[in-house]
Design an enzyme around this catalytic site. Sequence first.
Site, PDB file in Angstrom:
ATOM      1  N   TYR A 140       0.687  -1.255   0.213  1.00  0.00           N
ATOM      2  CA  TYR A 140      -0.020   0.084  -0.171  1.00  0.00           C
ATOM      3  C   TYR A 140       0.844   1.309   0.060  1.00  0.00           C
ATOM      4  O   TYR A 140       0.480   2.320  -0.619  1.00  0.00           O
ATOM      5  CB  TYR A 140      -0.917   0.103   1.212  1.00  0.00           C
ATOM      6  N   GLU A 174      -8.036  -6.939   5.542  1.00  0.00           N
ATOM      7  CA  GLU A 174      -7.353  -7.886   5.147  1.00  0.00           C
ATOM      8  C   GLU A 174      -6.444  -8.682   6.228  1.00  0.00           C
ATOM      9  O   GLU A 174      -6.424 -10.048   6.268  1.00  0.00           O
ATOM     10  CB  GLU A 174      -6.441  -7.373   4.085  1.00  0.00           C
TER      11      GLU A 174
END
Length: 404
Positions: free
Chosen positions: A97, A139
């Site tokens: 990310y 997640e």
Amino acid sequence: MLSASSASIIAATLPLVTAHGDEVTGTFYDRMFAAHPQLLNLFNRGNQATGAQRQALAASVVAYAEHLTGATDLPWNAILDRISHKHASLGITPAQYTIVGRHLLAAVAEVLGDAVTPEIAAAWDEVYWLMACELIAREGRLYHSAGVGPEVNVWRSWRVTGRIEETPDIVSLTLAPADGGPVPAFTPGQYVSVAVDRGPHDQQIRQYSLSGRPGTNSLRITVKRVRSTPDAPAGAVSTYLHERVAVGDTLRLSPPFGEVNAVSGDGPLLLVSAGIGLTPAMSALDHLAATAPQRQVTLVHADRTESAHALRDELGRLIDELPEIAVQLWYEEVVSDCGLPGAQVKAGLVDPDLIPLVPGVRAHLCGPVAFMAGVRRGLVARGVPAENIAYEVFGPGMLRHDHN
């Protein structure tokens, strides 16, 4: 929650960013893959070639910004669930990310140039990280539930124990853990990622719905070969599975993921599928035959022809095992009565007005996006609450189509 100062900046700049969304994400992917070519292994190169993946990223970031500023009523909890399950099946890590955020914001600055002041850059950085942090948390919970450790290695070797050519373009593969360990539980409607190596530095990953019954000593996927068209290349992984994988070979699979439960509730159930979208429906029927054979269930399936309809023999067995099932089959070309006792056969495309409905029904849809959108609109128009309709969407384009 977006800060007040950033919210006003985002609201003012949304039209500009939206107008240049595809250009921004195109620049983003070029920058990121140049700096981190290994990340190509996480992306569907067919979708990259057609531009669909670029449109998906632009849509997701812009739509999340609209959500934060109150400019949209998209159900973001459900959308983030869908994205996080897909990411978990790919083994996305928190560190990735950071890479995406750095290159995405650099692409915004490159495309929009002097229009991007430090304040605007900071506001869009805030949007990105609010979205990223939500996804990272979701997640993380998925990895924990799947028994995936902090190093986030989702891959496990599975041996092909069975292969059936369902039609010339559809094959079913039965798989068992190569290490002899347990088979993970799953819910009908979930999927696994399959990773194949086509050459040095050329890993490709695709998701396939599980088409067999949960609770056995194996998993099954049923894969349609994606042939090339003038606008898109042939499917890399589906072609590999059709042409190069035999009984005894091993494949790398992720644990089952997917936010959609094809058998939720205990009341009447409607399963609507088209083409290879039948896979979660078949898993659902097999599960119900083993666990709730008296449940009232309707299957509506569409296909080009009777011969293109995969798993038909298995459907015949399940009809025998489910006394409360109703089956409606739609073939674009009807050449026989289809040989399935009790099944109603119709010619042409599915007409949502002719789908049998009962009060309190919950529906699960799987097939091409346009097909699902049409069926969903028809069911809602006939009084089925939108929240009672679940649907499978793979690949890019899942935001704007979801709620048409």
